[in-house]
Design a protein around this motif. Structure first.
Motif, PDB file in Angstrom:
ATOM      1  N   GLU A   1       0.814  -1.209   0.000  1.00 22.53           N
ATOM      2  CA  GLU A   1       0.000   0.000   0.000  1.00 22.53           C
ATOM      3  C   GLU A   1       0.856   1.271   0.000  1.00 22.53           C
ATOM      4  O   GLU A   1       1.830   1.366   0.735  1.00 22.53           O
ATOM      5  N   HIS A   2       0.510   2.218  -0.888  1.00 17.92           N
ATOM      6  CA  HIS A   2       1.143   3.532  -0.994  1.00 17.92           C
ATOM      7  C   HIS A   2       2.619   3.460  -1.412  1.00 17.92           C
ATOM      8  O   HIS A   2       3.378   4.371  -1.146  1.00 17.92           O
ATOM      9  N   THR A   3       2.980   2.355  -2.055  1.00 19.46           N
ATOM     10  CA  THR A   3       4.356   2.171  -2.506  1.00 19.46           C
ATOM     11  C   THR A   3       4.359   2.106  -4.033  1.00 19.46           C
ATOM     12  O   THR A   3       3.478   1.491  -4.632  1.00 19.46           O
ATOM     13  N   TYR A   4       5.364   2.773  -4.629  1.00 21.90           N
ATOM     14  CA  TYR A   4       5.417   2.905  -6.086  1.00 21.90           C
ATOM     15  C   TYR A   4       6.828   2.653  -6.605  1.00 21.90           C
ATOM     16  O   TYR A   4       7.798   2.861  -5.908  1.00 21.90           O
ATOM     17  N   ARG A   5       6.892   2.264  -7.867  1.00 16.88           N
ATOM     18  CA  ARG A   5       8.103   2.366  -8.653  1.00 16.88           C
ATOM     19  C   ARG A   5       7.876   3.620  -9.497  1.00 16.88           C
ATOM     20  O   ARG A   5       6.790   3.815 -10.040  1.00 16.88           O
ATOM     21  N   ILE A   6       8.879   4.470  -9.582  1.00  9.80           N
ATOM     22  CA  ILE A   6       8.729   5.718 -10.322  1.00  9.80           C
ATOM     23  C   ILE A   6       9.552   5.587 -11.594  1.00  9.80           C
ATOM     24  O   ILE A   6      10.775   5.636 -11.570  1.00  9.80           O
ATOM     25  N   LYS A   7       8.840   5.378 -12.712  1.00 10.88           N
ATOM     26  CA  LYS A   7       9.452   5.068 -14.009  1.00 10.88           C
ATOM     27  C   LYS A   7       9.483   6.313 -14.884  1.00 10.88           C
ATOM     28  O   LYS A   7       8.533   7.079 -14.931  1.00 10.88           O
ATOM     29  N   ASN A   8      10.583   6.474 -15.605  1.00  9.13           N
ATOM     30  CA  ASN A   8      10.674   7.567 -16.567  1.00  9.13           C
ATOM     31  C   ASN A   8       9.705   7.292 -17.718  1.00  9.13           C
ATOM     32  O   ASN A   8       9.557   6.155 -18.156  1.00  9.13           O
ATOM     33  N   ALA A   9       9.053   8.344 -18.224  1.00 13.22           N
ATOM     34  CA  ALA A   9       8.054   8.182 -19.279  1.00 13.22           C
ATOM     35  C   ALA A   9       8.669   7.902 -20.647  1.00 13.22           C
ATOM     36  O   ALA A   9       7.997   7.366 -21.521  1.00 13.22           O
ATOM     37  N   LEU A  10       9.940   8.236 -20.839  1.00 13.02           N
ATOM     38  CA  LEU A  10      10.582   8.011 -22.134  1.00 13.02           C
ATOM     39  C   LEU A  10      11.436   6.750 -22.142  1.00 13.02           C
ATOM     40  O   LEU A  10      11.377   5.951 -23.066  1.00 13.02           O
ATOM     41  N   TYR A  11      12.232   6.578 -21.097  1.00 10.87           N
ATOM     42  CA  TYR A  11      13.174   5.466 -21.039  1.00 10.87           C
ATOM     43  C   TYR A  11      12.706   4.428 -20.023  1.00 10.87           C
ATOM     44  O   TYR A  11      12.002   4.740 -19.081  1.00 10.87           O
ATOM     45  N   GLU A  12      13.121   3.222 -20.204  1.00  6.96           N
ATOM     46  CA  GLU A  12      12.790   2.129 -19.289  1.00  6.96           C
ATOM     47  C   GLU A  12      13.742   2.178 -18.087  1.00  6.96           C
ATOM     48  O   GLU A  12      14.579   1.304 -17.888  1.00  6.96           O
ATOM     49  N   ARG A  13      13.620   3.248 -17.302  1.00  7.42           N
ATOM     50  CA  ARG A  13      14.492   3.470 -16.147  1.00  7.42           C
ATOM     51  C   ARG A  13      13.662   3.957 -14.973  1.00  7.42           C
ATOM     52  O   ARG A  13      12.622   4.578 -15.155  1.00  7.42           O
ATOM     53  N   TYR A  14      14.175   3.698 -13.761  1.00  4.72           N
ATOM     54  CA  TYR A  14      13.429   3.953 -12.531  1.00  4.72           C
ATOM     55  C   TYR A  14      14.282   4.735 -11.541  1.00  4.72           C
ATOM     56  O   TYR A  14      15.497   4.546 -11.471  1.00  4.72           O
ATOM     57  N   LEU A  15      13.614   5.584 -10.749  1.00  4.03           N
ATOM     58  CA  LEU A  15      14.336   6.228  -9.647  1.00  4.03           C
ATOM     59  C   LEU A  15      14.796   5.131  -8.708  1.00  4.03           C
ATOM     60  O   LEU A  15      14.023   4.238  -8.347  1.00  4.03           O
ATOM     61  N   THR A  16      16.063   5.197  -8.297  1.00  6.93           N
ATOM     62  CA  THR A  16      16.666   4.124  -7.512  1.00  6.93           C
ATOM     63  C   THR A  16      17.572   4.714  -6.439  1.00  6.93           C
ATOM     64  O   THR A  16      18.237   5.723  -6.663  1.00  6.93           O
ATOM     65  N   LEU A  17      17.596   4.073  -5.284  1.00  4.05           N
ATOM     66  CA  LEU A  17      18.494   4.440  -4.195  1.00  4.05           C
ATOM     67  C   LEU A  17      19.429   3.255  -3.964  1.00  4.05           C
ATOM     68  O   LEU A  17      18.984   2.175  -3.572  1.00  4.05           O
ATOM     69  N   GLU A  18      20.713   3.460  -4.204  1.00  5.80           N
ATOM     70  CA  GLU A  18      21.653   2.339  -4.128  1.00  5.80           C
ATOM     71  C   GLU A  18      21.838   1.797  -2.721  1.00  5.80           C
ATOM     72  O   GLU A  18      22.033   0.606  -2.531  1.00  5.80           O
TER      73      GLU A  18
END
Length: 157
Positions: free
Chosen positions: A61-78
């Motif tokens: 609940e209330h958790t998302y993957r945040i994907k770029n609309a142009l490229y197949e890439r996601y906001l990520t925290l290493e």
């Protein structure tokens, strides 16, 4: 914290509440790069590299993957520690690309973007940065105005 819904499956700008600037990959590139606040003016609906899609995570609940609309890439925290830069990677299957949106004030549209690895770590511009594109990193949640974001649709081309 209050939890509200955000537009999902629809490309949005993620706008920094304090400055009005928006999140974009460094150089608008399709590569393993840092994510920045863009100071280069407004963006149009045609510029998909600065737009993001919130993809709800089933069963979380209330958790998302945040994907770029142009490229197949996601906001990520290493790694889940303060002062870690937010990056933009192809991996969408790890917990490092999971984010929770938290709305501290029920009367406001602004939210913080918290790492699902540690929800006390939120996305914020690097303190003291002076470059034309400011690096985004995570820091401990606090009462700081530079930790707040909102979504909005891009302007027409």
């Amino acid at each position: 914290m209050v939890v509200k819904s955000v537009p999902t499956q629809i490309p949005q700008l993620i706008v920094h509440s304090a400055s009005g600037l928006f999140i974009t990959p460094q150089g608008h590139a399709d590569g393993d790069v840092e994510v920045r606040l863009w100071r280069g003016g407004w963006t149009s609906a045609g510029d998909k590299s600065a737009q993001w899609i919130f993809l709800p995570v089933p069963g979380q609940e209330h958790t998302y993957r945040i994907k770029n609309a142009l490229y197949e890439r996601y906001l990520t925290l290493e790694k889940p520690s303060p002062d870690t830069k937010v990056t933009y990677l192809k991996s969408s299957s790890t917990d490092q690309s999971l984010w929770t949106l938290r709305f501290p004030d029920p009367a406001q549209a602004d939210f913080v973007i918290a790492s699902a690895l540690d929800t006390d770590l939120v996305v914020s511009p690097k303190e003291g940065a002076q470059a034309s594109e400011v690096t985004l990193e995570v820091e401990k949640l606090g009462p700081y105005t530079d930790q707040f974001w909102r979504t909005r649709a891009p302007r027409s081309s």
